[in-house]
Design a protein around this motif. Structure first.
Motif, short mmCIF file in Angstrom:
data_model
loop_
_atom_site.label_atom_id
_atom_site.label_comp_id
_atom_site.label_asym_id
_atom_site.label_seq_id
_atom_site.Cartn_x
_atom_site.Cartn_y
_atom_site.Cartn_z
N SER A 3 0.84 -1.19 0.00
CA SER A 3 0.00 0.00 0.00
C SER A 3 0.88 1.24 0.00
O SER A 3 2.03 1.22 0.41
CB SER A 3 -0.93 0.01 1.22
OG SER A 3 -0.19 0.04 2.42
N LEU A 4 0.29 2.33 -0.48
CA LEU A 4 1.00 3.60 -0.58
C LEU A 4 0.03 4.72 -0.24
O LEU A 4 -1.09 4.78 -0.78
CB LEU A 4 1.53 3.81 -2.00
CG LEU A 4 2.26 5.13 -2.28
CD1 LEU A 4 3.58 5.21 -1.52
CD2 LEU A 4 2.52 5.28 -3.79
N VAL A 5 0.43 5.59 0.67
CA VAL A 5 -0.34 6.79 0.97
C VAL A 5 0.04 7.87 -0.03
O VAL A 5 1.23 8.18 -0.19
CB VAL A 5 -0.08 7.30 2.40
CG1 VAL A 5 -0.78 8.64 2.63
CG2 VAL A 5 -0.56 6.28 3.43
N VAL A 6 -0.95 8.41 -0.71
CA VAL A 6 -0.72 9.51 -1.65
C VAL A 6 -1.46 10.74 -1.12
O VAL A 6 -2.65 10.67 -0.80
CB VAL A 6 -1.22 9.17 -3.07
CG1 VAL A 6 -0.91 10.32 -4.03
CG2 VAL A 6 -0.58 7.88 -3.56
N ILE A 7 -0.75 11.85 -1.02
CA ILE A 7 -1.32 13.10 -0.54
C ILE A 7 -1.45 14.06 -1.73
O ILE A 7 -0.46 14.65 -2.16
CB ILE A 7 -0.45 13.73 0.56
CG1 ILE A 7 -0.22 12.74 1.70
CG2 ILE A 7 -1.08 15.02 1.07
CD1 ILE A 7 0.75 13.24 2.76
N PRO A 8 -2.66 14.20 -2.30
CA PRO A 8 -2.82 15.18 -3.38
C PRO A 8 -2.65 16.58 -2.81
O PRO A 8 -3.23 16.91 -1.77
CB PRO A 8 -4.27 14.95 -3.86
CG PRO A 8 -4.72 13.69 -3.22
CD PRO A 8 -3.92 13.53 -1.97
N ALA A 9 -1.87 17.41 -3.46
CA ALA A 9 -1.53 18.72 -2.91
C ALA A 9 -1.56 19.78 -4.00
O ALA A 9 -0.60 19.95 -4.75
CB ALA A 9 -0.15 18.67 -2.25
N GLU A 35 4.19 13.98 7.80
CA GLU A 35 4.77 13.31 8.96
C GLU A 35 3.71 12.52 9.72
O GLU A 35 4.00 11.43 10.25
CB GLU A 35 5.46 14.33 9.86
CG GLU A 35 6.71 14.92 9.23
CD GLU A 35 7.37 16.00 10.08
OE1 GLU A 35 6.74 16.45 11.07
OE2 GLU A 35 8.50 16.41 9.75
N ALA A 36 2.48 13.03 9.78
CA ALA A 36 1.40 12.29 10.43
C ALA A 36 1.11 10.99 9.67
O ALA A 36 0.93 9.93 10.27
CB ALA A 36 0.15 13.16 10.52
N ALA A 37 1.09 11.07 8.34
CA ALA A 37 0.81 9.89 7.52
C ALA A 37 1.91 8.84 7.66
O ALA A 37 1.66 7.64 7.59
CB ALA A 37 0.66 10.29 6.06
N CYS A 38 3.12 9.29 7.87
CA CYS A 38 4.26 8.36 8.02
C CYS A 38 4.17 7.53 9.29
O CYS A 38 4.88 6.52 9.42
CB CYS A 38 5.57 9.14 8.01
SG CYS A 38 6.07 9.75 6.38
#
Length: 249
Positions: A3-9, A35-38
């Motif tokens: 899985s991978l967290v992607v943060i659209p910005a 940093e929170a997502a990490c």
């Protein structure tokens, strides 16, 4: 599953210009979210998908990973899908909003877990109980109604379900009668790519809610419930409150 967290910005924002680069805490807002997502366990990583070099540079400056996506992307989902096209090694993509600096590791882990243990489901999201009439009536608060199996039946900006005999009892029921949808999603890769190429649906365009496209496609959205939502940063007052909280810490 990988899985991978992607943060659209996206750089521009209407109510709080260039909010992801605001840094009164000593860190840009996008860094707090990253940093929170990490902190979530079991991820292959976290990446920011942006439309502007200034955000890419800010992420690289604090040691994060960022990728430039097309300026033509109409939504955060489109940016996540652009990352997915380049990452066939990833099974589940988790979409975390860039203006959620206090997103919990628990929320990310929960939405990923929903897909891991339900192989017939292509998409998952989260909701939290609504306990005030003000929130229930606020069109900016998106409501979701689910079946007993946790599968979304409908999303709306209007109060749903309608309570013929009055809303007060439902607001205080032990089993929540009203749920606020939270803007975090997990998608299986193949479904995400399919979703990104599907045209906007009729209900989606009426409510301005992209998740309705999924339901009109005949797909399932599994909804997990958590006790407390993270607070997104939408206005100057939201950001000021966040800065104050960080200073008090």
């Amino acid at each position: 599953m990988n899985s991978l967290v992607v943060i659209p910005a996206r750089l521009q924002s209407t109510r709080l210009p260039q909010k992801l680069l605001l840094a009164e805490t000593g860190k840009p807002l996008i860094q707090h979210t990253y940093e929170a997502a990490c902190q979530a366990q079991g991820n292959c990583g976290v990446i920011v998908a942006t439309d502007h070099p200034s955000i890419e540079n800010a992420v690289c400056d604090f040691g994060g990973e960022a990728i430039m996506t097309s300026e033509s992307c109409a939504s955060g989902t489109d940016r996540v899908a652009e990352v997915a096209r380049a990452r066939p090694d990833i099974d589940i993509f988790i979409n975390v909003q860039g203006d959620e600096p206090e997103i919990s590791a628990e929320a990310i882990e929960r939405v990923r877990f929903l897909l891991e243990v339900n192989p017939d489901v292509s998409m998952a999201t989260l909701a939290t109980p609504i306990r005030s009439m003000e929130k229930l009536r606020d069109p900016a608060c998106v409501k979701v109604v689910c079946g007993d199996n946790g599968r979304a039946l409908y999303f709306s900006r209007s109060p749903i379900p309608h309570v013929r005999d009055g809303y007060e009892s439902g607001l205080h029921a032990e089993k929540p009668a009203f749920l606020q949808h939270l803007g975090i999603y997990a998608y299986r890769r193949d479904f995400l790519l399919k979703l990104a190429t599907a045209p906007p649906s009729d209900l989606e365009q009426l409510e301005k809610l992209e998740q309705l496209r999924v339901l009109e496609m005949g797909e399932t959205i599994l909804v997990g419930t958590i006790a407390e939502p993270s607070i997104g940063i939408d206005t100057p007052d939201d950001y000021a409150a966040f800065v104050k909280k960080m200073c008090n810490r």
